[in-house]
Scaffold this motif. Structure first.
Motif, PDB file in Angstrom:
ATOM      1  N   ALA A  54      95.918 -22.037  -6.943  1.00  0.00           N
ATOM      2  CA  ALA A  54      97.152 -21.981  -6.162  1.00  0.00           C
ATOM      3  C   ALA A  54      98.348 -22.467  -6.963  1.00  0.00           C
ATOM      4  N   ASP A  55      98.123 -23.286  -7.989  1.00  0.00           N
ATOM      5  CA  ASP A  55      99.196 -23.810  -8.824  1.00  0.00           C
ATOM      6  C   ASP A  55      98.862 -23.566 -10.296  1.00  0.00           C
ATOM      7  N   ALA A  56      99.880 -23.783 -11.163  1.00  0.00           N
ATOM      8  CA  ALA A  56      99.693 -23.529 -12.591  1.00  0.00           C
ATOM      9  C   ALA A  56      98.727 -24.508 -13.230  1.00  0.00           C
ATOM     10  N   ASP A  57      98.549 -25.693 -12.618  1.00  0.00           N
ATOM     11  CA  ASP A  57      97.654 -26.687 -13.207  1.00  0.00           C
ATOM     12  C   ASP A  57      96.247 -26.627 -12.631  1.00  0.00           C
ATOM     13  N   GLU A  58      95.915 -25.548 -11.937  1.00  0.00           N
ATOM     14  CA  GLU A  58      94.577 -25.384 -11.362  1.00  0.00           C
ATOM     15  C   GLU A  58      93.808 -24.302 -12.109  1.00  0.00           C
ATOM     16  N   VAL A  59      92.489 -24.292 -11.922  1.00  0.00           N
ATOM     17  CA  VAL A  59      91.599 -23.346 -12.599  1.00  0.00           C
ATOM     18  C   VAL A  59      90.949 -22.444 -11.553  1.00  0.00           C
ATOM     19  N   SER A  60      90.981 -21.148 -11.786  1.00  0.00           N
ATOM     20  CA  SER A  60      90.284 -20.202 -10.909  1.00  0.00           C
ATOM     21  C   SER A  60      88.800 -20.186 -11.237  1.00  0.00           C
ATOM     22  N   LEU A  61      87.975 -19.952 -10.200  1.00  0.00           N
ATOM     23  CA  LEU A  61      86.522 -19.978 -10.370  1.00  0.00           C
ATOM     24  C   LEU A  61      85.904 -18.702  -9.826  1.00  0.00           C
ATOM     25  N   GLN A  62      84.824 -18.294 -10.437  1.00  0.00           N
ATOM     26  CA  GLN A  62      83.937 -17.275  -9.899  1.00  0.00           C
ATOM     27  C   GLN A  62      82.576 -17.914  -9.688  1.00  0.00           C
ATOM     28  N   GLU A  63      81.860 -17.441  -8.700  1.00  0.00           N
ATOM     29  CA  GLU A  63      80.545 -18.022  -8.400  1.00  0.00           C
ATOM     30  C   GLU A  63      79.640 -17.923  -9.626  1.00  0.00           C
ATOM     31  N   GLY A  64      79.098 -19.059 -10.059  1.00  0.00           N
ATOM     32  CA  GLY A  64      78.230 -19.115 -11.225  1.00  0.00           C
ATOM     33  C   GLY A  64      78.913 -19.577 -12.498  1.00  0.00           C
ATOM     34  N   ASP A  65      80.260 -19.731 -12.483  1.00  0.00           N
ATOM     35  CA  ASP A  65      80.971 -20.208 -13.677  1.00  0.00           C
ATOM     36  C   ASP A  65      80.491 -21.611 -14.057  1.00  0.00           C
ATOM     37  N   LEU A  66      80.427 -21.858 -15.384  1.00  0.00           N
ATOM     38  CA  LEU A  66      80.031 -23.168 -15.898  1.00  0.00           C
ATOM     39  C   LEU A  66      81.297 -23.945 -16.268  1.00  0.00           C
ATOM     40  N   ILE A  67      81.422 -25.152 -15.719  1.00  0.00           N
ATOM     41  CA  ILE A  67      82.590 -25.996 -15.957  1.00  0.00           C
ATOM     42  C   ILE A  67      82.180 -27.127 -16.898  1.00  0.00           C
ATOM     43  N   LEU A  68      82.912 -27.281 -17.998  1.00  0.00           N
ATOM     44  CA  LEU A  68      82.579 -28.262 -19.030  1.00  0.00           C
ATOM     45  C   LEU A  68      83.558 -29.427 -18.996  1.00  0.00           C
ATOM     46  N   ASN A  69      83.107 -30.560 -19.576  1.00  0.00           N
ATOM     47  CA  ASN A  69      83.957 -31.757 -19.722  1.00  0.00           C
ATOM     48  C   ASN A  69      84.615 -32.151 -18.407  1.00  0.00           C
ATOM     49  N   VAL A  70      83.834 -32.238 -17.365  1.00  0.00           N
ATOM     50  CA  VAL A  70      84.378 -32.497 -16.029  1.00  0.00           C
ATOM     51  C   VAL A  70      84.684 -33.980 -15.867  1.00  0.00           C
ATOM     52  N   GLU A  71      85.875 -34.273 -15.346  1.00  0.00           N
ATOM     53  CA  GLU A  71      86.295 -35.646 -15.052  1.00  0.00           C
ATOM     54  C   GLU A  71      86.621 -35.740 -13.557  1.00  0.00           C
ATOM     55  N   GLN A  72      86.033 -36.718 -12.897  1.00  0.00           N
ATOM     56  CA  GLN A  72      86.288 -36.917 -11.467  1.00  0.00           C
ATOM     57  C   GLN A  72      87.664 -37.550 -11.272  1.00  0.00           C
ATOM     58  N   ILE A  73      88.509 -36.905 -10.474  1.00  0.00           N
ATOM     59  CA  ILE A  73      89.845 -37.436 -10.189  1.00  0.00           C
ATOM     60  C   ILE A  73      89.822 -38.251  -8.904  1.00  0.00           C
ATOM     61  N   ASP A  74      89.344 -37.647  -7.844  1.00  0.00           N
ATOM     62  CA  ASP A  74      89.157 -38.341  -6.573  1.00  0.00           C
ATOM     63  C   ASP A  74      88.047 -37.617  -5.830  1.00  0.00           C
TER      64      ASP A  74
END
Length: 236
Positions: free
Chosen positions: A191-211
């Motif tokens: 929805a914003d420029a600082d967000e990432v779009s996802l497709q079902e099954g995508d692998l997300i790397l280097n994940v950091e918990q924000i809240d």
């Protein structure tokens, strides 16, 4: 037997004989004019002002009001109830299949739910920006005991630098062994420029918990790095 009792029926209120000159025939009973009154407040009633309930007279103010209707569990009603439950389950499954993969769960989209979701999104965005700025400041400066070693080591931009939010991360660089990995279980459109779009099954790397509501990571498929909703991914 008293012949007067046969000719003059008892009053519905006082059970005394009712004579023709003062007889009121109403609600399948006979009444004295003075006895034909409200069951609650004893206000005198007439044929035009009374309201009957269970063969008893009431005024408009104290007329009993039923709050619900008791429906008997007849075989036909039970059959209709079971058929209604089956139809509801079939409709729910149909809607679930239609909405599956569209980036949201099947939840009643009531005005209250929309208000709560909007408030949570605003709080998550504010919390994200605060935590991200703090983590960026902390990550830029090495610990005091390792500062000298850090300055002596040759800089490796591919290892220590991270692309800005919304830009791609290098596909050739393998993620650190300690980095958390998640997999998308739903589709999500940024929805914003600082967000990432996802497709079902995508692998997300280097994940950091924000809240509790948002995470920060890199989509391996697109190379985009930014913020993503935590309830759309699961740990791998």
């Amino acid at each position: 037997m008293n012949p007067c009792a046969i000719m003059n029926p008892p009053c519905g209120r006082c059970n005394k004989p009712v004579y023709p000159t003062e007889k009121i025939n109403c609600l399948d009973k006979y009444w004295h004019k003075g006895c034909f009154s409200c069951e609650v407040c004893k206000m005198a009633l007439s044929m035009t002002t009374y309201k009957g309930f269970e063969k008893k007279p009431y005024c408009s103010m104290h007329y009993p009001k039923t709050s619900f209707t008791i429906v008997a569990d007849t075989p036909e009603n039970l059959r209709l109830k079971q058929q209604s439950m089956l139809n509801s389950q079939a409709l729910y499954k149909e809607n679930f299949e239609k909405n599956k993969g569209k980036g949201f769960s099947v939840v009643a989209d009531t005005p209250e739910m929309q208000r709560v979701k909007k408030t949570q999104d605003q709080i998550s965005h504010i919390k994200y920006h605060e935590d991200f700025e703090k983590s960026r400041i902390r990550s830029d400066a090495p610990p005091p005991e390792n500062r000298q070693d850090y300055e002596e080591q040759p800089s490796n931009p591919e290892r220590f630098s991270q692309p800005p939010v919304g830009q791609t991360c290098p596909a050739a660089v393998a993620p650190p062994s300690g980095g958390k990995r998640y997999q998308a279980v739903y589709c999500y459109t940024a929805a914003d420029a600082d967000e990432v779009s996802l497709q079902e099954g995508d692998l997300i790397l280097n994940v950091e918990q924000i809240d509790e509501g948002w995470m920060f990571g890199c989509n391996q498929r697109t190379g985009q790095r930014g913020m993503l909703p935590a309830n759309y991914v699961r740990p791998v």
